[in-house]
Design a protein around this motif. Sequence first.
Motif, PDB file in Angstrom:
ATOM      1  N   ILE A 150      -6.426   0.852   6.569  1.00  0.00           N
ATOM      2  CA  ILE A 150      -6.080  -0.393   5.857  1.00  0.00           C
ATOM      3  C   ILE A 150      -6.369  -1.589   6.742  1.00  0.00           C
ATOM      4  O   ILE A 150      -7.018  -2.549   6.310  1.00  0.00           O
ATOM      5  CB  ILE A 150      -4.594  -0.388   5.428  1.00  0.00           C
ATOM      6  N   GLU A 167       0.826  -1.219   0.000  1.00  0.00           N
ATOM      7  CA  GLU A 167       0.000   0.000   0.000  1.00  0.00           C
ATOM      8  C   GLU A 167       0.858   1.265   0.000  1.00  0.00           C
ATOM      9  O   GLU A 167       0.344   2.365   0.131  1.00  0.00           O
ATOM     10  CB  GLU A 167      -0.920   0.003   1.227  1.00  0.00           C
ATOM     11  N   SER A 181      -9.602  -4.544   6.404  1.00  0.00           N
ATOM     12  CA  SER A 181      -9.212  -5.905   6.041  1.00  0.00           C
ATOM     13  C   SER A 181      -9.535  -6.834   7.199  1.00  0.00           C
ATOM     14  O   SER A 181      -8.737  -7.006   8.106  1.00  0.00           O
ATOM     15  CB  SER A 181      -7.716  -5.967   5.732  1.00  0.00           C
TER      16      SER A 181
END
Length: 80
Positions: free
Chosen positions: A61, A26, A65
């Motif tokens: 992030i 990322e 997830s």
Amino acid sequence: MEDKLVTLAILTYAKAQILKNVLENEGIDTYIHNVNQIQPVVSSGVRVRIKESDLPHVLKITESSAWLSEDVVGGGRLRK
């Protein structure tokens, strides 16, 4: 002025490597500390560290997830 590093999570070596790879994919610079250099696979208490300025992005992030927050970090401590 240089960004200070903060500890995002304390994990086993294997889980720290997974989290590091996810974050680096990322575009987040990620560092791992406290690794047994002779036998890294048996290291526990490995610290995953990031720049403090990246923390809001990293938390988005990790929170988005589900597999990451439960499977990878579930066995360790994640900063929230």
